[in-house]
Design a protein around this motif. Sequence first.
Motif, PDB file in Angstrom:
ATOM      1  N   ALA A 238      13.184  28.814 -38.230  1.00 45.69           N
ATOM      2  CA  ALA A 238      13.564  27.607 -37.482  1.00 45.69           C
ATOM      3  C   ALA A 238      14.550  26.758 -38.263  1.00 45.69           C
ATOM      4  O   ALA A 238      15.493  26.190 -37.696  1.00 45.69           O
ATOM      5  CB  ALA A 238      12.323  26.795 -37.132  1.00 45.69           C
ATOM      6  N   LEU A 239      14.343  26.666 -39.583  1.00 39.85           N
ATOM      7  CA  LEU A 239      15.272  25.896 -40.403  1.00 39.85           C
ATOM      8  C   LEU A 239      16.674  26.505 -40.373  1.00 39.85           C
ATOM      9  O   LEU A 239      17.673  25.805 -40.250  1.00 39.85           O
ATOM     10  CB  LEU A 239      14.765  25.818 -41.846  1.00 39.85           C
ATOM     11  CG  LEU A 239      13.549  24.910 -42.088  1.00 39.85           C
ATOM     12  CD1 LEU A 239      12.994  25.139 -43.482  1.00 39.85           C
ATOM     13  CD2 LEU A 239      13.927  23.448 -41.901  1.00 39.85           C
TER      14      LEU A 239
ATOM     15  N   PRO B 175       6.148  22.493 -36.550  1.00 40.54           N
ATOM     16  CA  PRO B 175       6.356  21.923 -35.214  1.00 40.54           C
ATOM     17  C   PRO B 175       7.413  20.812 -35.194  1.00 40.54           C
ATOM     18  O   PRO B 175       8.077  20.595 -34.187  1.00 40.54           O
ATOM     19  CB  PRO B 175       4.972  21.380 -34.825  1.00 40.54           C
ATOM     20  CG  PRO B 175       4.238  21.224 -36.099  1.00 40.54           C
ATOM     21  CD  PRO B 175       4.745  22.284 -37.008  1.00 40.54           C
ATOM     22  N   VAL B 176       7.574  20.108 -36.330  1.00 38.51           N
ATOM     23  CA  VAL B 176       8.603  19.059 -36.381  1.00 38.51           C
ATOM     24  C   VAL B 176       9.995  19.696 -36.269  1.00 38.51           C
ATOM     25  O   VAL B 176      10.857  19.236 -35.506  1.00 38.51           O
ATOM     26  CB  VAL B 176       8.493  18.240 -37.686  1.00 38.51           C
ATOM     27  CG1 VAL B 176       9.538  17.125 -37.706  1.00 38.51           C
ATOM     28  CG2 VAL B 176       7.096  17.677 -37.853  1.00 38.51           C
ATOM     29  N   VAL B 177      10.219  20.767 -37.041  1.00 37.20           N
ATOM     30  CA  VAL B 177      11.509  21.448 -37.009  1.00 37.20           C
ATOM     31  C   VAL B 177      11.749  22.073 -35.643  1.00 37.20           C
ATOM     32  O   VAL B 177      12.865  22.047 -35.113  1.00 37.20           O
ATOM     33  CB  VAL B 177      11.584  22.508 -38.127  1.00 37.20           C
ATOM     34  CG1 VAL B 177      12.897  23.287 -38.045  1.00 37.20           C
ATOM     35  CG2 VAL B 177      11.450  21.854 -39.498  1.00 37.20           C
ATOM     36  N   GLN B 178      10.671  22.656 -35.070  1.00 39.99           N
ATOM     37  CA  GLN B 178      10.801  23.213 -33.718  1.00 39.99           C
ATOM     38  C   GLN B 178      11.243  22.146 -32.721  1.00 39.99           C
ATOM     39  O   GLN B 178      12.096  22.384 -31.858  1.00 39.99           O
ATOM     40  CB  GLN B 178       9.453  23.805 -33.267  1.00 39.99           C
ATOM     41  CG  GLN B 178       9.217  25.236 -33.721  1.00 39.99           C
ATOM     42  CD  GLN B 178       7.998  25.807 -33.041  1.00 39.99           C
ATOM     43  OE1 GLN B 178       6.956  25.141 -32.935  1.00 39.99           O
ATOM     44  NE2 GLN B 178       8.101  27.043 -32.586  1.00 39.99           N
TER      45      GLN B 178
ATOM     46  N   LYS C  16      15.606  10.820 -34.201  1.00 42.92           N
ATOM     47  CA  LYS C  16      15.326   9.807 -35.217  1.00 42.92           C
ATOM     48  C   LYS C  16      13.873   9.884 -35.664  1.00 42.92           C
ATOM     49  O   LYS C  16      13.568   9.836 -36.862  1.00 42.92           O
ATOM     50  CB  LYS C  16      15.629   8.422 -34.660  1.00 42.92           C
ATOM     51  CG  LYS C  16      15.372   7.288 -35.637  1.00 42.92           C
ATOM     52  CD  LYS C  16      15.701   5.932 -35.014  1.00 42.92           C
ATOM     53  CE  LYS C  16      15.428   4.813 -36.014  1.00 42.92           C
ATOM     54  NZ  LYS C  16      15.693   3.483 -35.423  1.00 42.92           N
ATOM     55  N   SER C  17      12.973  10.033 -34.702  1.00 42.33           N
ATOM     56  CA  SER C  17      11.544  10.145 -35.022  1.00 42.33           C
ATOM     57  C   SER C  17      11.278  11.378 -35.864  1.00 42.33           C
ATOM     58  O   SER C  17      10.555  11.321 -36.870  1.00 42.33           O
ATOM     59  CB  SER C  17      10.730  10.181 -33.724  1.00 42.33           C
ATOM     60  OG  SER C  17       9.366  10.384 -34.008  1.00 42.33           O
ATOM     61  N   SER C  18      11.865  12.513 -35.475  1.00 41.14           N
ATOM     62  CA  SER C  18      11.663  13.754 -36.231  1.00 41.14           C
ATOM     63  C   SER C  18      12.237  13.634 -37.636  1.00 41.14           C
ATOM     64  O   SER C  18      11.677  14.158 -38.603  1.00 41.14           O
ATOM     65  CB  SER C  18      12.325  14.921 -35.492  1.00 41.14           C
ATOM     66  OG  SER C  18      11.728  15.115 -34.234  1.00 41.14           O
ATOM     67  N   PHE C  19      13.382  12.946 -37.749  1.00 41.87           N
ATOM     68  CA  PHE C  19      14.007  12.739 -39.047  1.00 41.87           C
ATOM     69  C   PHE C  19      13.054  11.977 -39.980  1.00 41.87           C
ATOM     70  O   PHE C  19      12.848  12.356 -41.143  1.00 41.87           O
ATOM     71  CB  PHE C  19      15.307  11.953 -38.827  1.00 41.87           C
ATOM     72  CG  PHE C  19      16.113  11.726 -40.080  1.00 41.87           C
ATOM     73  CD1 PHE C  19      16.382  12.754 -40.960  1.00 41.87           C
ATOM     74  CD2 PHE C  19      16.611  10.464 -40.374  1.00 41.87           C
ATOM     75  CE1 PHE C  19      17.135  12.547 -42.092  1.00 41.87           C
ATOM     76  CE2 PHE C  19      17.362  10.239 -41.509  1.00 41.87           C
ATOM     77  CZ  PHE C  19      17.630  11.291 -42.372  1.00 41.87           C
TER      78      PHE C  19
END
Length: 906
Positions: free
Chosen positions: A15-16, A80-83, A132-135
């Motif tokens: 995913a990265l 899951p954040v990266v997804q 922004k939230s995921s960042f």
Amino acid sequence: MIMAEAFAVIGLASALLQLLDFGGKVIKRLRVLEDQTTAGAACFRGVRTRFPLMLDLVKKIMLQMEAGLVSENSKAVMYPVVQNCLSQAQELDNLINKTLPQRSDNTWVRGKKAVYSVLSEPEIERVDAELKSSFELLIQAGTFQRLDPAEGLKSMTFAPSFTLSQLPLPQKQSQSTQSPWEELEKQTSTQSAILMVPFPRDANFLGRQDVLELISEKFEKTHAVTLFGLGGIGKSQIAIEYCYVFRDENPSAQIFWLYGADPLHFEQGYQDIARRARIPGWDDQKTDKLKLVQEWLQEENTTGWLMVVDNADDATMYFGTRQRDLSTNHDESKTFAQFLPLCSHGRILITTRDRRVGERLSQRLGNIEIARLSAGHSKDLLRSKISEEYWSEDDALKLVEYLSSLPLAIAQAAAFISENSVTISEYLETLVNDERDLKELLSEHLEDSRRDWSSENSVIRTWKLSFEQISKENPRAAEMLSLLSTLDYHAASRSLLRKDDKTETGFRTALGVLQAFSLITASRGPNPVVKAHRLVAISIHKWLELRGTLDYWQSQALSILEERFPGPGQQHFREITNMLALKPHADIVLGYQFNTTDDMLKCARLLISTALFDLSSAKYQRSFESCERSLTIRESLLPSDHAEVLESVQTLGEALLHRGTFTGAKTLLQRAIVGREKSLGPLHVATLESLSDLTITLLELNELSAAESTGRKVLEGRQQVLGYDHPDYLVSLNIMAILSQMKGDYHDALETTEKVLEERERLLGLECPDTLMTLNNFARLKFQMGDLDFALQMIDRVLVGEQQSLAGNGYDIQVSLSNKAAILIAQGRFLDAESVLRDVLKMRESALGPSHASTLFTMEALANVNEMRGGTDGATDLRQNVAKLSNGRQWLPEVGALLRAGLLFD
């Protein structure tokens, strides 16, 4: 559970990689969107700034994973954040697809996409909020575990704490330590001093040794040094190299780098410094990181540091405005210059496009202007970036010269050459032949690991940032730059760029802004001009195209020139300098395509003005083409008897008269007379002008009786309407003197010519071309009357004046030289006469062409004088050449009677 974690680990790495690859493509598309639209670019501005930072963070996470510093449990948490980031990036790409215009789109589709970009703004804001939230989740992701081979799993939590309520987090551990990347940074910092330069050293760094030494010299006198210059000139690359030079000289020094183009990056840079240096309070969210880092760097025990502030271009960001200064809101009144440390034990190296920002940040003590590379270093830079198979020494020198030795343009060219397997010669040919190709090539984005993710890596996009900054700071400066790009940017007088209703202070301030950004140079002295480089002007053109304002500024340039270029009846001798300065601008503007009726009519008026000027410069073909184009425009928009249509008919007749097409000239001038008598009256100055030109045409056709009738009619009309002292009355009097001379009435001709000469010397001055013209006719008359010595003396006097006032190889000089040759022949000085005639022949071949009647007439005269001095073979060769070039035509009758008589007319 173990299987799930293993799947997450594999999935995270994949995913990265996907996010990094796909995200890079999205950033490219955002750049294209910003280039091609205005409304669309504004909608995506937030995500355009944030997304590169996220990808930079992804790179860091991948490096930490490769170093084994992220536990399996932490990988499972981040997966899951990266997804989610990848999902939002894909959604962002879909939104771009719906708003980005394609080349094949028609106007309706483009308008539809523009409307969609506005309607989809809430959706774009939602995606931006998600990213922004995921960042933030990735930065402050709650719980991590570091894998230590000696101690097994050691639990840790990342402070400050953050609740990931929407993610399936593993059970929180009981102990709290650093995050994996903090641990990595801690280990690194214990081994050596901090080196926060985001780019490796360039093994092929070329030249600039003098600049590196000058930086060190400046730092001996001040704590802040600024590198300023044109975007893409190499300021950041010099700063990178200086960091490593400084590190070599000071191994224990701390070196920090921050991107100073906008508040978000500046604050992020200070946060990174605080975290890397582990300044007490760095992990407290309530702490002002700007103040924290500033105070820490100013402490006496924090010694031997260097901080680079790259791309500090925004004066408002660093120094604010009056409105911001008066604001009671802390965030609004905050300026970033106040957070740069002031102390003697550290150094700040700043790069900026705006000289004024640099002067203020370095207290005007440490400014260094970065010039273009030398030709040799430019060629070496190009060679270091392309393979030998594409190389050509001569073409390489031509290319770097064409690109003005601008490092970014050279790197961009090298990338295109390598990626598309073309030679330097092929690339150069594309650049030179078509300006559209040049714009496209200069817009190509260059992937460069040595430039910030957020930087624009193409010449046009790099300078576009400067243009936009100028537009925001000083709209008048942006207007001047826009106008300059549509003119002859090599040398535009200040008066062309200045608005009459603006103050001198405002004009000079705007000019100073453009000079501060190194986009123009402005000379001083009695006739100051403003100059811009070709690449700058072309980039401005592209910028105006993207903003949809290029047509507007081309129209503005047309209006200014149409108003200022002297038209019919205004092109007096005193205006020659002004017209010479305006002519290159007019030629460029007349090359544009105009569509509105108003602009097309202005274009027709400017064409007439330039055509008249070309006539006076013996550029008859160009004048003829301009007159034809003017007449075509006016006949398509106006009635056939309209005054402007008749003006074009009149001027086209003049052009034909000067070209020697007398029958065609007679027809057109008669049409102009009929039309003007009907609409303006028989005594109108315009009607009398047409009659005057018809008289000269009849003289050239040797129709002396008809010429005398029209000539007297014009003379009497001008006497009645204008008076004896008017220059136009003297024109008619001069024509009557010529008529008398052609009829052989030398006594009357002498009396009238002396009267015209006396009045012109009194009213116009001896140096005026009209006065010199009369003096030529006077000398010719004296020659015909047998006074050879006096005639030669007079003609030499004429030639000196014509060389000074007219210069070049104009018609008047050709006739005067021919008269000198005739006098020398009469004196028996055949060799001198032959030399003079050869000069005339060269002039006429250059100005009129080898087969023009006047050129052939001169060739025949040269054959005659050659024969007179015994050169029979030479005379035969010349006459054979005449026969070949004339194609058997009876060419001599085409030569005007005035030319044969050596007489000049107004």
